[in-house]
Design a protein around this motif. Sequence first.
Motif, mmCIF file in Angstrom:
data_model
loop_
_atom_site.group_PDB
_atom_site.id
_atom_site.type_symbol
_atom_site.label_atom_id
_atom_site.label_comp_id
_atom_site.label_asym_id
_atom_site.label_seq_id
_atom_site.Cartn_x
_atom_site.Cartn_y
_atom_site.Cartn_z
ATOM 1 N N ALA A 80 109.608 23.190 72.639
ATOM 2 C CA ALA A 80 108.828 24.201 73.348
ATOM 3 C C ALA A 80 108.253 23.686 74.661
ATOM 4 N N THR A 81 108.107 22.370 74.793
ATOM 5 C CA THR A 81 107.448 21.817 75.982
ATOM 6 C C THR A 81 108.162 22.160 77.286
ATOM 7 N N PRO A 82 109.475 21.888 77.443
ATOM 8 C CA PRO A 82 110.108 22.238 78.717
ATOM 9 C C PRO A 82 110.119 23.737 78.986
ATOM 10 N N VAL A 83 110.121 24.544 77.926
ATOM 11 C CA VAL A 83 110.077 26.003 78.116
ATOM 12 C C VAL A 83 108.721 26.408 78.672
ATOM 13 N N ARG A 84 107.660 25.863 78.075
ATOM 14 C CA ARG A 84 106.317 26.191 78.570
ATOM 15 C C ARG A 84 106.134 25.718 80.015
ATOM 16 N N GLU A 85 106.648 24.527 80.320
ATOM 17 C CA GLU A 85 106.534 24.024 81.694
ATOM 18 C C GLU A 85 107.277 24.925 82.667
ATOM 19 N N ALA A 86 108.464 25.380 82.266
ATOM 20 C CA ALA A 86 109.243 26.271 83.131
ATOM 21 C C ALA A 86 108.535 27.608 83.307
ATOM 22 N N MET A 87 107.950 28.133 82.228
ATOM 23 C CA MET A 87 107.245 29.405 82.322
ATOM 24 C C MET A 87 105.984 29.276 83.174
ATOM 25 N N GLN A 88 105.324 28.110 83.108
ATOM 26 C CA GLN A 88 104.164 27.887 83.970
ATOM 27 C C GLN A 88 104.580 27.895 85.435
ATOM 28 N N GLN A 89 105.754 27.331 85.718
ATOM 29 C CA GLN A 89 106.268 27.360 87.086
ATOM 30 C C GLN A 89 106.512 28.799 87.535
ATOM 31 N N LEU A 90 107.099 29.599 86.653
ATOM 32 C CA LEU A 90 107.341 31.008 86.973
ATOM 33 C C LEU A 90 106.025 31.765 87.149
ATOM 34 N N ALA A 91 104.996 31.357 86.399
ATOM 35 C CA ALA A 91 103.684 31.989 86.549
ATOM 36 C C ALA A 91 103.109 31.687 87.927
ATOM 37 N N GLN A 92 103.301 30.447 88.389
ATOM 38 C CA GLN A 92 102.834 30.082 89.725
ATOM 39 C C GLN A 92 103.570 30.876 90.800
ATOM 40 N N GLU A 93 104.829 31.194 90.523
ATOM 41 C CA GLU A 93 105.631 31.948 91.486
ATOM 42 C C GLU A 93 105.356 33.452 91.409
ATOM 43 N N GLY A 94 104.608 33.868 90.401
ATOM 44 C CA GLY A 94 104.282 35.284 90.281
ATOM 45 C C GLY A 94 105.267 36.099 89.478
ATOM 46 N N ALA A 95 106.231 35.443 88.814
ATOM 47 C CA ALA A 95 107.239 36.172 88.047
ATOM 48 C C ALA A 95 106.719 36.591 86.678
ATOM 49 N N VAL A 96 105.842 35.774 86.102
ATOM 50 C CA VAL A 96 105.267 36.074 84.793
ATOM 51 C C VAL A 96 103.774 35.807 84.853
ATOM 52 N N GLU A 97 103.057 36.300 83.833
ATOM 53 C CA GLU A 97 101.636 36.020 83.728
ATOM 54 C C GLU A 97 101.341 35.536 82.315
ATOM 55 N N VAL A 98 100.372 34.645 82.203
ATOM 56 C CA VAL A 98 100.028 34.063 80.914
ATOM 57 C C VAL A 98 99.272 35.082 80.069
ATOM 58 N N VAL A 99 99.685 35.217 78.812
ATOM 59 C CA VAL A 99 98.979 36.049 77.837
ATOM 60 C C VAL A 99 98.439 35.105 76.769
ATOM 61 N N PRO A 100 97.133 34.853 76.743
ATOM 62 C CA PRO A 100 96.563 33.873 75.808
ATOM 63 C C PRO A 100 96.994 34.122 74.362
ATOM 64 N N ASN A 101 97.387 33.048 73.703
ATOM 65 C CA ASN A 101 97.776 33.057 72.285
ATOM 66 C C ASN A 101 99.026 33.884 71.981
ATOM 67 N N ARG A 102 99.713 34.325 73.012
ATOM 68 C CA ARG A 102 100.929 35.112 72.780
ATOM 69 C C ARG A 102 102.136 34.558 73.538
ATOM 70 N N GLY A 103 101.931 34.182 74.789
ATOM 71 C CA GLY A 103 103.052 33.680 75.571
ATOM 72 C C GLY A 103 102.957 34.108 77.024
ATOM 73 N N PHE A 104 104.031 34.690 77.528
ATOM 74 C CA PHE A 104 104.110 35.053 78.941
ATOM 75 C C PHE A 104 104.674 36.460 79.073
ATOM 76 N N ARG A 105 104.036 37.267 79.899
ATOM 77 C CA ARG A 105 104.514 38.622 80.156
ATOM 78 C C ARG A 105 105.235 38.666 81.500
ATOM 79 N N VAL A 106 106.420 39.251 81.517
ATOM 80 C CA VAL A 106 107.163 39.420 82.760
ATOM 81 C C VAL A 106 106.453 40.476 83.607
ATOM 82 N N VAL A 107 106.145 40.115 84.836
ATOM 83 C CA VAL A 107 105.378 40.996 85.715
ATOM 84 C C VAL A 107 106.191 42.242 86.059
#
Length: 281
Positions: A115-142
Amino acid sequence: MKQGTQGSAGTTTGEAAAAAEAAAGTARSRYRVPSQPAAGEADRRRDAGAATEGSARGEHTHGEPVLPRPRPAVQRSSVRGQVLAALRTALVTGDLRPGEVYSGPVLAERFGVSATPVREAMQQLAQEGAVEVVPNRGFRVVERGPRELAELAEVRALIEVPVMLRLARTVPAERWAGLRPLAEATVRAASSGCRATYAEADRAFHSAVLALAGNQQLVGVAEELHRRAQWPLAGGGAPGGGTRAELIADAHEHTALLDALIAGDLDVVRTLVGEHFNGAE
């Protein structure tokens, strides 16, 4: 140029074209990331090998715990990069749907990685504005609408059009001719009908054009905006339509623009560049 590029001033056109073709193959494979050893398995194999090696040399360990060798940084970086590329492809193709929430562990299982590289990749996408963090659930596509796409097209035009017009007056014809393989690569990518494949080739062509200005900061900013302009709209619609015919039409604008640049016809260049970015809206 409804979608964008990925090049650098220090990269030859042949190398950039080859990179675009390789990226196209990656895009076609979409979600697939090479399966990795189960979490901890690689470390256990390394530890066992280290213990065996130490015994073979006659070293006295006296029951001391074997310290695992540091994992090569390139390995983790490589997996994270592959996951990030796969997620970006999934965004462009709509496999990751706007408004949906995706968890790191579920995506990791799909990719066959931890799960670690996936979370790191999703955090990168969050910085780019593609997704947003949803606490305790994951990432929502913007979810994006036509207004945001139009704003991105306007900003891209404000940055890229003046640079292209300046380059049209200063870059010799042979330099423009050297970009022909990249322009033709966009036509081949468009003919495939795959939006992700075309997105890579499109960004490669745009980046190579802008790289002629010799400003890497410019190339990086323009590529980031271009990538964001390629994400699907809310409801799954593609920017600029995204049908095979529309992709082919967009790609042929690249070759027409290149012909005008080689010919030094500034009036035609100005018209084509304006139409190209208006079409991106």
